[in-house]
Scaffold this motif. Structure first.
Motif, PDB file in Angstrom:
ATOM      1  N   LEU A 154      35.537  37.768  40.867  1.00 10.58           N
ATOM      2  CA  LEU A 154      36.380  37.169  41.895  1.00 10.58           C
ATOM      3  C   LEU A 154      35.574  36.127  42.664  1.00 10.58           C
ATOM      4  CD1 LEU A 154      38.137  40.306  43.469  1.00 10.58           C
ATOM      5  CD2 LEU A 154      38.901  38.913  41.530  1.00 10.58           C
ATOM      6  N   VAL A 185      33.615  42.819  40.467  1.00 10.22           N
ATOM      7  CA  VAL A 185      34.442  43.968  40.837  1.00 10.22           C
ATOM      8  C   VAL A 185      34.589  44.874  39.626  1.00 10.22           C
ATOM      9  CG1 VAL A 185      36.769  44.687  41.547  1.00 10.22           C
ATOM     10  CG2 VAL A 185      35.698  42.703  42.619  1.00 10.22           C
ATOM     11  N   GLN A 189      38.555  49.734  39.676  1.00 10.91           N
ATOM     12  CA  GLN A 189      38.884  49.622  41.092  1.00 10.91           C
ATOM     13  C   GLN A 189      39.973  48.572  41.322  1.00 10.91           C
ATOM     14  OE1 GLN A 189      38.461  51.345  43.573  1.00 10.91           O
ATOM     15  NE2 GLN A 189      38.144  50.212  45.479  1.00 10.91           N
ATOM     16  N   LEU A 190      39.908  47.463  40.611  1.00  8.34           N
ATOM     17  CA  LEU A 190      40.949  46.453  40.765  1.00  8.34           C
ATOM     18  C   LEU A 190      42.298  46.987  40.278  1.00  8.34           C
ATOM     19  CD1 LEU A 190      41.449  43.577  41.753  1.00  8.34           C
ATOM     20  CD2 LEU A 190      41.034  42.783  39.420  1.00  8.34           C
ATOM     21  N   ASP A 191      42.281  47.744  39.168  1.00  8.72           N
ATOM     22  CA  ASP A 191      43.514  48.370  38.681  1.00  8.72           C
ATOM     23  C   ASP A 191      44.133  49.276  39.743  1.00  8.72           C
ATOM     24  OD1 ASP A 191      43.229  47.142  36.236  1.00  8.72           O
ATOM     25  OD2 ASP A 191      42.417  48.918  35.224  1.00  8.72           O
ATOM     26  N   THR A 193      43.764  49.123  43.059  1.00 10.99           N
ATOM     27  CA  THR A 193      43.994  48.561  44.397  1.00 10.99           C
ATOM     28  C   THR A 193      44.745  47.233  44.407  1.00 10.99           C
ATOM     29  OG1 THR A 193      41.834  47.450  44.355  1.00 10.99           O
ATOM     30  CG2 THR A 193      41.902  49.667  45.297  1.00 10.99           C
ATOM     31  N   HIS A 194      45.021  46.647  43.252  1.00  2.82           N
ATOM     32  CA  HIS A 194      45.600  45.299  43.249  1.00  2.82           C
ATOM     33  C   HIS A 194      46.969  45.248  43.926  1.00  2.82           C
ATOM     34  CE1 HIS A 194      47.742  46.954  39.752  1.00  2.82           C
ATOM     35  NE2 HIS A 194      48.638  46.014  39.973  1.00  2.82           N
ATOM     36  N   VAL A 199      45.267  43.601  49.752  1.00  3.49           N
ATOM     37  CA  VAL A 199      44.695  42.910  48.597  1.00  3.49           C
ATOM     38  C   VAL A 199      45.612  41.770  48.156  1.00  3.49           C
ATOM     39  CG1 VAL A 199      43.969  43.173  46.196  1.00  3.49           C
ATOM     40  CG2 VAL A 199      43.426  44.961  47.866  1.00  3.49           C
ATOM     41  N   GLN A 210      40.908  34.810  41.355  1.00  2.00           N
ATOM     42  CA  GLN A 210      40.472  35.388  40.080  1.00  2.00           C
ATOM     43  C   GLN A 210      39.672  34.357  39.303  1.00  2.00           C
ATOM     44  OE1 GLN A 210      40.944  38.316  38.410  1.00  2.00           O
ATOM     45  NE2 GLN A 210      42.708  39.378  39.295  1.00  2.00           N
ATOM     46  N   PHE A 303      36.265  46.361  48.118  1.00  2.04           N
ATOM     47  CA  PHE A 303      35.521  45.622  47.102  1.00  2.04           C
ATOM     48  C   PHE A 303      34.040  45.410  47.455  1.00  2.04           C
ATOM     49  CE2 PHE A 303      39.853  43.598  46.259  1.00  2.04           C
ATOM     50  CZ  PHE A 303      40.118  44.443  45.190  1.00  2.04           C
TER      51      PHE A 303
END
Length: 514
Positions: A154, A185, A189-191, A193-194, A199, A210, A303
């Motif tokens: 990111l 990242v 974690q992105l999966d 919290t997106h 966010v 991105q 993050f």
């Protein structure tokens, strides 16, 4: 079943006679139930006395038995933990199936990091991943499946980035556009919290953008949320390897593995102290420093990424690092597989681990969390230990910020119970004829350190009948804070056969009220 059985036997039972025919008898303190267990390196095949006969207990029955005992002890129910114990078995089934289809890594150190199929030997649900989604989501990130994967990159707008300490290594992982800083990242974690409003708002406002993925793979390590970033030919232009530790909105063992603001502050205060203490030491022991962290203002706990030293600059030339926890499970390349006489190896292990831990405490007032998962043992080409490498500033405690009694209690538990006892158990399992010599050898190492440092805690430890032991089942059952668990006293293996009396300095601050 073995970790849950270990919890019941350690935290909630009394021996009810001498072992007979390879089985031991235990009475649960609160409910009075009689439990028969197969003895050995890992307890198994439990049977429960019904009043007329012995009945085998399966995993679901053992969960029920643990729940009954904990309710009787605490007066509380905890359906969530019971569900977690059930889910832990399902997680393990998924891990074993996926591991059987995957190819192990070439490097023996990485094989050791990814060897922890059983995990914590005294925890009710060591493999549960609560909140992480179905196996199809998380298996690709699991160290037990030999996971390797690219990191998400990111860009963080410069007026939003939060940097503390030395984070320059992060800027070498890719290219950020003008006005932005690079932020790796963890894809899991992105999966997770997106979809969060904060966010989504950060991306919509351009505070986050991105940038794609790394062209190289990071490797999952034993802690799940910490990954290894390779150096050398796998990452051209890199000066060396490093570790990155991420937040993860998943409960693993005792905590949701989110890095909280106070933990970031703790690491920035404590890590320089530990780093300086190890640099001042006259010996090969090393500390993997957590040099700094980077995160996003407003998403500080979502993050953050901590930059930790890699192994390349710390492990002695010609030596190979091995995760100490893997020695209790075994793996391809395990140095214990080459042993014929365990005593010289054990003496070398003690000499690597015990003196630096006690020296850092005695001279600098720092208790490092030297349990097996935070301890790496570097071995020479013959498999003999030549160096200990320690990690994880989050678990380190410095006096006087932490009271001295609390710091020593945690150190004694990690070193004696979690580390040395587990290694003794596996050596005893492999070499039963050497069992009686193992703890006397350890006692001599502690006595030598006591003479060198004049530390009253060491003298008290050697005389104490018990040592403090973290009670993971009880702590989880009452939802104790992960940093303030319950402790129970367990027999001190260092005290020797003379059975010296207990010492007040080792009395646990919080005893389980059985």
């Amino acid at each position: 079943m073995a970790p849950l059985l270990n919890c019941l036997l350690r935290e909630a039972s009394l021996a009810a006679g001498e072992p007979v025919a390879g089985r031991s008898l235990h009475r649960l303190r609160a409910t009075g139930r009689l439990l028969s267990v197969r003895t050995g390196h890992r307890p198994g095949a439990p049977e429960l006395w019904t009043g007329t006969s012995w009945q085998p207990v399966r995993h679901s029955g053992l969960i029920d038995l643990a729940a009954q005992e904990m309710r009787a002890v605490t007066g509380r129910s905890n359906a969530a933990l019971a569900a977690e114990m059930t889910a832990g078995r399902e997680v393990l089934e998924a891990l074993l199936a996926a591991r059987a289809r995957a190819a192990p890594p070439d490097h023996p150190w990485l094989r050791s990091e990814q060897a922890l199929i059983m995990g914590h030997s005294h925890h009710p649900a060591p493999k549960a991943r609560t909140g992480g989604g179905p196996p199809g989501v998380w298996l690709r990130y699991a160290p037990e499946t030999y996971a390797r994967f690219p990191l998400v990159l990111l860009g963080v707008r410069e007026d939003t980035v939060v940097d503390d300490g030395d984070t320059r290594a992060l800027d070498t992982l890719g290219q950020a556009p003008d006005g932005y800083r690079l932020l790796p990242v963890h894809p899991w974690q992105l999966d997770l919290t997106h979809h969060l409003p904060a966010v989504r708002a950060a991306f919509a406002a351009g505070r986050l953008v991105q940038l794609g993925h790394t062209p190289w793979d990071a490797r999952a390590t034993a802690s799940v949320r910490t990954v290894h970033v390779p150096g050398g030919p796998e990452r051209p232009g890199a000066s060396g390897d490093l570790f990155l530790k991420f937040s993860l909105e998943v409960q693993i063992t005792n905590d949701v593995r989110r890095i909280r603001r106070h933990e970031l502050r703790h690491v920035r205060h404590t890590d320089p102290l530990v780093t300086a203490a190890f640099r001042a030491m006259d010996g090969p022991a090393a500390w993997l420093s957590e040099r700094g962290h980077r995160t996003v203002r407003g998403l500080d706990e979502t993050f953050p990424v901590l930059v930790r030293d890699g192994l390349d600059d710390h492990v002695l030339p010609g030596a190979t690092a091995t995760l100490a926890a893997a020695l209790t499970e075994g793996f391809d390349g395990d140095p214990l597989d080459r042993l014929t006489d365990p005593l010289p190896w054990w003496a070398a292990y003690l000499n690597c681990v015990v003196p630096p831990v006690l020296e850092v405490y005695a001279r600098h007032g720092i208790a490092i969390e030297c349990h097996l998962q935070n301890t790496l043992i570097a071995v020479d080409p013959d498999g003999s230990p030549v160096q200990a490498v320690f990690r994880d500033a989050e678990g380190a405690r410095a006096i006087p910020a932490t009271p001295r009694e609390a710091a020593w209690q945690r150190l004694a538990y990690c070193l004696v119970v979690n580390n040395l006892t587990e290694i003794v158990n596996v050596l005893t399992h492999r070499f039963p004829e050497a069992a009686e010599a193992l703890w006397p050898t350890a006692r001599r190492e502690f006595q030598r350190c006591a003479r060198e440092h004049g530390l009253p805690e060491i003298k008290a430890l050697l005389a104490a009948a018990t040592v403090p032991c973290k009670a993971n089942l009880l702590s989880r059952w009452i939802d104790a804070d992960g940093t303030e668990p319950c402790y129970v006293p367990v027999p001190n293996p260092l005290a020797g056969a003379t059975g010296q009396g207990d010492d007040g300095s080792l009395t646990p601050r919080r005893r389980a009220e059985h």
